[in-house]
Design a protein around this motif. Structure first.
Motif, PDB file in Angstrom:
ATOM      1  N   ASP A 207       0.815  -1.219   0.000  1.00 26.64           N
ATOM      2  CA  ASP A 207       0.000   0.000   0.000  1.00 26.64           C
ATOM      3  C   ASP A 207       0.848   1.269   0.000  1.00 26.64           C
ATOM      4  N   GLU A 208       2.155   1.120   0.035  1.00 24.68           N
ATOM      5  CA  GLU A 208       3.034   2.290  -0.019  1.00 24.68           C
ATOM      6  C   GLU A 208       3.643   2.484  -1.398  1.00 24.68           C
ATOM      7  N   ILE A 209       3.261   1.634  -2.330  1.00 19.67           N
ATOM      8  CA  ILE A 209       3.876   1.680  -3.654  1.00 19.67           C
ATOM      9  C   ILE A 209       2.895   2.281  -4.653  1.00 19.67           C
ATOM     10  N   SER A 210       3.127   3.527  -4.967  1.00 17.32           N
ATOM     11  CA  SER A 210       2.306   4.202  -5.980  1.00 17.32           C
ATOM     12  C   SER A 210       3.121   5.347  -6.541  1.00 17.32           C
ATOM     13  N   PHE A 211       2.757   5.821  -7.714  1.00 16.24           N
ATOM     14  CA  PHE A 211       3.483   6.964  -8.294  1.00 16.24           C
ATOM     15  C   PHE A 211       3.356   8.195  -7.400  1.00 16.24           C
ATOM     16  N   GLU A 212       2.181   8.375  -6.839  1.00 22.30           N
ATOM     17  CA  GLU A 212       1.963   9.534  -5.965  1.00 22.30           C
ATOM     18  C   GLU A 212       2.906   9.502  -4.767  1.00 22.30           C
ATOM     19  N   TYR A 213       3.117   8.306  -4.231  1.00 13.81           N
ATOM     20  CA  TYR A 213       4.002   8.214  -3.069  1.00 13.81           C
ATOM     21  C   TYR A 213       5.462   8.412  -3.458  1.00 13.81           C
ATOM     22  N   TRP A 214       5.813   8.067  -4.699  1.00 14.10           N
ATOM     23  CA  TRP A 214       7.175   8.379  -5.132  1.00 14.10           C
ATOM     24  C   TRP A 214       7.372   9.910  -5.176  1.00 14.10           C
ATOM     25  N   VAL A 215       6.360  10.588  -5.673  1.00 16.14           N
ATOM     26  CA  VAL A 215       6.434  12.051  -5.694  1.00 16.14           C
ATOM     27  C   VAL A 215       6.535  12.579  -4.266  1.00 16.14           C
ATOM     28  N   ALA A 216       5.716  12.005  -3.391  1.00 21.51           N
ATOM     29  CA  ALA A 216       5.730  12.450  -1.986  1.00 21.51           C
ATOM     30  C   ALA A 216       7.085  12.177  -1.335  1.00 21.51           C
ATOM     31  N   GLU A 217       7.720  11.092  -1.732  1.00 24.94           N
ATOM     32  CA  GLU A 217       9.036  10.746  -1.165  1.00 24.94           C
ATOM     33  C   GLU A 217      10.073  11.812  -1.546  1.00 24.94           C
ATOM     34  N   LEU A 218      10.072  12.168  -2.809  1.00 24.15           N
ATOM     35  CA  LEU A 218      11.043  13.180  -3.240  1.00 24.15           C
ATOM     36  C   LEU A 218      10.760  14.515  -2.554  1.00 24.15           C
ATOM     37  N   GLU A 219       9.483  14.811  -2.427  1.00 27.41           N
ATOM     38  CA  GLU A 219       9.083  16.026  -1.705  1.00 27.41           C
ATOM     39  C   GLU A 219       9.595  15.998  -0.275  1.00 27.41           C
ATOM     40  N   ALA A 220       9.465  14.829   0.362  1.00 28.37           N
ATOM     41  CA  ALA A 220       9.884  14.706   1.761  1.00 28.37           C
ATOM     42  C   ALA A 220      11.393  14.912   1.905  1.00 28.37           C
ATOM     43  N   VAL A 221      12.157  14.349   0.975  1.00 30.67           N
ATOM     44  CA  VAL A 221      13.617  14.536   1.031  1.00 30.67           C
ATOM     45  C   VAL A 221      13.965  16.004   0.779  1.00 30.67           C
ATOM     46  N   LYS A 222      13.278  16.577  -0.191  1.00 29.84           N
ATOM     47  CA  LYS A 222      13.519  18.004  -0.484  1.00 29.84           C
ATOM     48  C   LYS A 222      13.194  18.854   0.745  1.00 29.84           C
ATOM     49  N   ASN A 223      12.052  18.587   1.366  1.00 32.92           N
ATOM     50  CA  ASN A 223      11.650  19.375   2.530  1.00 32.92           C
ATOM     51  C   ASN A 223      12.608  19.196   3.702  1.00 32.92           C
ATOM     52  N   HIS A 224      13.234  18.035   3.757  1.00 25.83           N
ATOM     53  CA  HIS A 224      14.185  17.776   4.841  1.00 25.83           C
ATOM     54  C   HIS A 224      15.443  18.632   4.689  1.00 25.83           C
ATOM     55  N   PHE A 225      15.903  18.795   3.456  1.00 26.23           N
ATOM     56  CA  PHE A 225      17.195  19.473   3.244  1.00 26.23           C
ATOM     57  C   PHE A 225      17.049  20.886   2.690  1.00 26.23           C
ATOM     58  N   VAL A 226      16.240  21.024   1.653  1.00 24.30           N
ATOM     59  CA  VAL A 226      16.202  22.314   0.936  1.00 24.30           C
ATOM     60  C   VAL A 226      14.762  22.685   0.589  1.00 24.30           C
ATOM     61  N   PRO A 227      13.941  22.950   1.601  1.00 21.67           N
ATOM     62  CA  PRO A 227      12.507  23.160   1.331  1.00 21.67           C
ATOM     63  C   PRO A 227      12.220  24.340   0.407  1.00 21.67           C
TER      64      PRO A 227
END
Lengths: 334, 230
Positions: free
Chosen positions: A118-138
């Motif tokens: 249930d964690e595997i979707s294109f939307e969650y891949w986008v959310a993952e990159l967003e989360a990494v971005k928000n962690h370092f360089v929001p």
């Protein structure tokens, strides 16, 4: 006598045997023990460089490294697969002379924590990159360098967040829409029943089951290099890797990339008027000819450059040439 | 020349060891046969009927299984030896019980694997003079695999903090399969038998999130056997 009792009897017999083995000094390993078949993941090995991100209601630990000074413009390296890792992309850390380079193993891949269906979707891949971005360089725009699936991932992210993207460079991206996958798949699936990897895969049913993720990851490790034949036709240099997330690869392929509903990461591509660099190898099912024929026409302003003497994993076969091409393209070098 | 020698050795061994699923008729004492296990395994078997008495028979059987296209991996193979007994009733209904143990060896890019397992099977069904139709209910347990890792495998662990590449070791209970199939066999007057089974093989852990055909789990079980009885 039912199957449960038979199983119990067999287990007791085996227990006696292994007690004898232990007494005689044999090394015995529990297959459920972590890190016996494939390396432990970030949640299992706290010594790995990592951060926690929340995606789709799950907090997961991802294996991640940064290179360079965090005041430099951020550059995200996106690995392939889905399921592979960034180990063979480490030569790109040289870009840290002008960029704050961030590489991570995507959720469920490499040394990052495994995830559920249930964690595997294109939307969650986008959310993952967003989360990494928000962690370092929001607040910063990011440069994306994506290889294979990572190239597709870069275009997927651009579709949702074009305003966040500074530049895009694609290293032999996979098909950006499933309608473009047919010529590639024909070549990739052109294998023979006598191929070693196929026979190894079948034969290993005799040795290991699908008991857990480690076992299926190990089996993927068994065929990972050899099965990629049509992508590595320039030669069979070993591709450095840590772990291939077999479950993620299977589920993403089965449920998303090969699913009847298809996919299309080109929905927003016409707005990408900035130059895009596509690097392609000399010999691969996704090589130069494929990129020129199927991908270049999709972009308003893309250039396909050849990496000679290389197969699909250009950073393994010709890292110097890849870096030289990237430095010619990336803004901070020009 | 080396390959030819290997093939010859395998053939000679196969005359000593083998296994036949067709061991339920009052027929010749010996049989040799070939079994194709789709998609890629070949079994060479020998069966010896050591005792027949009052509707009961006891067979000793052995089989060598080889990955069909990996003859060059002459150290990849599986030897199964076993004992089965056939019990019949006057109405031609009967059951075959069999127990086998196996030793399998495989060489591959990740190293060398040696596995020891046992299997138990029950074959209740109709056993006529020249044909049979039965169920094949089998549990195949991998008791242990010895994994000797290659440098290629060790490289996956290199450079990681708090991590050493694993040493060669026994891995216990690495595999279990349940086989449920329907099998049919027929033998002609020249004592050549043909039998096939169609069914599924399941690993309990292959269900749910672990179901993963690409890494070696097949749910189809369809061996085809051709044997000569003498």
């Amino acid at each position: 006598m039912d199957m449960v009792r038979i199983s119990g009897m067999l287990m007791r017999m085996a227990g006696i045997v292994f007690t004898l083995l232990a007494v005689t000094g044999c090394d015995i390993t529990d297959p459920y023990e972590i890190g016996t078949l494939v390396p432990a993941t970030a949640d299992q090995n706290p010594a790995l460089p990592q951060i926690s991100i929340e995606v789709g209601g799950h907090t997961r630990k991802i294996h991640l490294e940064t290179f360079g000074v965090d005041t430099l413009p951020p550059l995200f390296v996106l690995h392939g697969g889905p399921g592979a890792d960034y180990r063979h992309l480490l030569p790109l850390s040289e870009l840290s002379e002008s960029y704050f380079v961030i590489m991570w193993d995507q959720r469920g891949s490499g040394l990052s924590e495994r995830i559920q269906k249930d964690e595997i979707s294109f939307e969650y891949w986008v959310a993952e990159l967003e989360a990494v971005k928000n962690h370092f360089v929001p607040d910063d725009k990011i440069t994306l360098v994506g290889e294979s699936w990572g190239g597709m991932y870069a275009m997927l992210y651009y579709e949702y967040h074009p305003e966040d993207v500074a530049q895009i460079a694609l290293l032999e991206p996979g098909p950006l829409a499933n309608s473009l996958s047919e010529p590639y798949e024909e070549e990739v699936n052109d294998y023979s029943l006598s191929d070693d990897w196929l026979n190894d895969m079948v034969w290993n049913m005799e040795f290991l089951g699908p008991y857990d993720h480690e076992q299926i990851d190990y089996k993927w490790m068994l065929v990972f290099e050899q099965a990629a034949g049509a992508l590595l036709c320039y030669g069979y240099k070993t591709t450095p890797a840590w772990r291939f997330g077999a479950y993620l690869a299977y589920t993403a392929g089965h449920e998303l990339l090969d699913a009847p509903q298809g996919y299309d990461f080109t929905a927003n591509i016409e707005s990408l008027t900035d130059p895009v660099l596509i690097l392609a190898s000399e010999c691969s099912a996704l090589g130069y000819d494929y990129q020129v024929t199927y991908h270049e026409p999709l972009f308003p302003n893309a250039q396909v450059n050849l990496i000679p003497e290389s197969g699909h994993f250009t950073t393994v076969d010709a890292p110097g040439k890849v870096l030289a091409e990237l430095k010619k393209f990336l803004r901070e070098y020009n | 020349m080396q390959r030819l020698a290997i093939v010859l050795i395998v053939m000679i061994i196969s005359r000593v060891f083998g296994m036949s699923n067709f061991g339920n008729q009052d027929i010749a004492k010996h049989s040799i046969g070939l079994t194709l296990y789709p998609p890629l395994l070949l079994g060479i078997d020998y069966n010896y009927r050591c005792q027949t008495q009052g509707g009961r028979a006891v067979d000793l059987h052995s089989e060598i299984q080889l990955p069909l296209f990996l003859i060059e991996h002459f150290d990849s193979g599986k030897l199964r030896v076993g004992l089965s007994t056939f019990l019949s009733s006057q109405s031609s209904l009967g059951v075959t019980l069999s127990a086998k143990t196996s030793l399998a060896v495989g060489r591959h890019i990740l190293g060398r694997t040696t596995a020891w397992g046992i299997s138990l099977a029950v074959h209740p069904g109709f056993y006529g003079d020249r044909r049979f139709l039965a169920l094949d209910l089998e549990i195949d347990v991998g008791l242990a695999s010895y994994l000797d890792h290659s440098d290629y495998h060790s490289a996956f662990f290199e450079g990681l903090p708090n991590v050493n590449a694993p040493d060669a070791s026994w891995y216990i209970f690495p595999n279990t399969r349940y086989i449920i199939a329907v099998e049919y066999g027929v033998i002609n007057r020249k004592q050549i038998s043909f039998s096939l089974a169609v069914g599924i093989q399941l690993s309990p852990q292959s269900q749910g999130i672990y179901f993963f055909p690409q890494v070696g789990i097949t749910s189809i079980y369809a061996p085809v056997n051709l044997s000569y009885h003498f």
